[in-house]
Design a protein around this motif. Structure first.
Motif, PDB file in Angstrom:
ATOM      1  N   VAL A 267      18.701 -22.456  -8.516  1.00 32.64           N
ATOM      2  CA  VAL A 267      19.470 -23.667  -8.419  1.00 32.64           C
ATOM      3  C   VAL A 267      20.260 -23.658  -7.299  1.00 32.64           C
ATOM      4  O   VAL A 267      20.067 -24.603  -6.506  1.00 32.64           O
ATOM      5  CB  VAL A 267      20.417 -23.811  -9.985  1.00 32.64           C
ATOM      6  CG1 VAL A 267      21.324 -25.130  -9.580  1.00 32.64           C
ATOM      7  CG2 VAL A 267      19.515 -23.935 -11.046  1.00 32.64           C
TER       8      VAL A 267
ATOM      9  N   TRP B 258      17.728 -18.066 -12.731  1.00 32.49           N
ATOM     10  CA  TRP B 258      17.665 -19.495 -12.761  1.00 32.49           C
ATOM     11  C   TRP B 258      19.033 -19.930 -11.848  1.00 32.49           C
ATOM     12  O   TRP B 258      18.876 -20.845 -11.122  1.00 32.49           O
ATOM     13  CB  TRP B 258      17.957 -20.038 -14.215  1.00 32.49           C
ATOM     14  CG  TRP B 258      18.429 -21.312 -14.365  1.00 32.49           C
ATOM     15  CD1 TRP B 258      19.721 -21.783 -14.288  1.00 32.49           C
ATOM     16  CD2 TRP B 258      17.627 -22.469 -14.231  1.00 32.49           C
ATOM     17  NE1 TRP B 258      19.681 -23.152 -14.584  1.00 32.49           N
ATOM     18  CE2 TRP B 258      18.378 -23.725 -14.268  1.00 32.49           C
ATOM     19  CE3 TRP B 258      16.542 -22.807 -14.187  1.00 32.49           C
ATOM     20  CZ2 TRP B 258      17.967 -25.071 -14.490  1.00 32.49           C
ATOM     21  CZ3 TRP B 258      16.015 -24.089 -14.270  1.00 32.49           C
ATOM     22  CH2 TRP B 258      16.811 -25.080 -14.220  1.00 32.49           C
TER      23      TRP B 258
ATOM     24  N   SER C 181      14.464 -26.428 -11.575  1.00 30.95           N
ATOM     25  CA  SER C 181      15.630 -25.626 -10.800  1.00 30.95           C
ATOM     26  C   SER C 181      16.099 -26.770  -9.468  1.00 30.95           C
ATOM     27  O   SER C 181      17.410 -26.614  -9.063  1.00 30.95           O
ATOM     28  CB  SER C 181      15.234 -24.211 -10.234  1.00 30.95           C
ATOM     29  OG  SER C 181      14.286 -24.484  -9.402  1.00 30.95           O
TER      30      SER C 181
END
Length: 335
Positions: free
Chosen positions: A320, A316, A111
């Motif tokens: 990120v 996710w 990530s």
């Protein structure tokens, strides 16, 4: 032509011929469907681990892979492909067949790499891979030498503003590095980052007094904390850990945003059919609920928290974005 067929009406004859055609076609259709079914018993499933054997992500992959093979009647092959900051294995997964027989172990590092390696590699982690399942997370433990005058995060902030301090990490872009960068941003400190090739050498130097602090992966540092060779001053979660119940959380220390876990999960090539992804995800989530898997994961320092494709995708994307902001603010590059 048989007597039965010749005496039948044209409509009946057409119905009989159609039925006969369906009967002849049925075995072939049934064979085609079973051949296309996923998973196909006895097939090889390649579980790509972009790290060396023996590490946290690798150990979890082997634990899960064993049960996955048994549950889905597959031969699971653990394929370690370390290198390029965990991107060598990621690229191997991206280039693999999108058939459900190639899966990738991912963790927080990926990530981070979604931003750190943007434009430096010929693939996009968020676009070329598809979330399957989140497995578990392992908290970051803030540790100092046993004889350090630093006993709390408050002490660490004060100490860093009084004199230069340095912090080791297991490498550029790793959880220990990004946790340090986040700490500096939250507190206006400038603790110097010293990257190492892995957690073990950095912890050795910390115990030797050559470093002041490490934001360490829990499983790597907890043995030294229990042995009295290191002191844990905080755990980067919102709940205390049963293995070190006396260690306050970063939230209790007034830094709720310093909540960092080294998590592990599974992704597949983006073109993998959703039906295949769902089959894999259901199996993985169920495996993470098996008592012996939970017990072993907890022993390794993980907090078991299985999530399916939709929930993992949301997690996710948030990770990120979060680390992209930290990276940009700290001016961190992949060089």
């Amino acid at each position: 032509m048989s007597q039965f067929a010749s005496s039948a009406s044209p409509l009946t004859r057409r119905s009989l011929l159609a039925a006969a055609a369906l009967a002849l076609a049925a075995p072939a259709a049934s064979w085609a469907q079973s051949d296309a079914a996923y998973p196909k018993a006895g097939s090889v499933l390649r579980y790509i681990v972009p790290f060396t054997p023996g590490g946290l992500t690798d150990v979890m992959a082997r634990l899960v892979g064993q049960h996955l093979g048994e549950r889905m009647n597959l031969n699971v092959l653990i394929d370690n492909k370390p290198g390029a900051g965990a991107m060598l294995g990621a690229e191997a997964a991206v280039r693999s067949a999108a058939d459900g027989y190639n899966i990738l172990a991912v963790n927080m590092t990926h990530s981070v790499n979604a931003t750190l390696f943007q434009g430096r590699v010929k693939f996009d982690l968020s676009k070329d891979l598809k979330p399957v399942a989140f497995l578990a997370g392992s908290p970051v433990l803030v540790v100092v030498p046993a004889n350090s005058p630093i006993h709390s995060l408050e002490d660490l902030v004060k100490g860093a503003k009084q004199k230069p301090l340095n912090a080791g990490s297991s490498g550029l872009g790793t959880p220990s590095h990004l946790s340090l960068a986040l700490f500096n941003q939250l507190n206006g400190t400038s603790i110097q980052h010293i990257p190492y090739k892995g957690g073990s050498p950095s912890l050795s130097d910390l115990m030797a007094g050559q470093l002041d602090v490490i934001f360490s992966n829990f499983p790597e540092s907890i043995p030294f904390v229990k042995a009295g060779k290191l002191r844990a001053i905080a755990i980067a979660t919102d709940q205390r850990n049963a293995q070190v119940p006396e260690v306050p959380t970063t939230a209790e220390a007034g830094m709720p945003k310093l909540n960092v876990e080294q998590w592990t999960a599974v992704m597949v090539p983006a073109a993998t059919p959703d039906a295949v992804v769902n089959t894999l995800s259901q199996a993985l989530v169920q495996i993470m609920q098996i008592p012996e898997v939970v017990a072993r994961s907890t022993e390794l320092g993980f907090r078991v928290d299985p999530k399916g494709p939709a929930e993992f995708a949301q997690f996710w994307n948030a990770e990120v974005q979060r680390w992209s902001e930290v990276i940009q603010a700290a001016g961190i590059t992949a060089d």
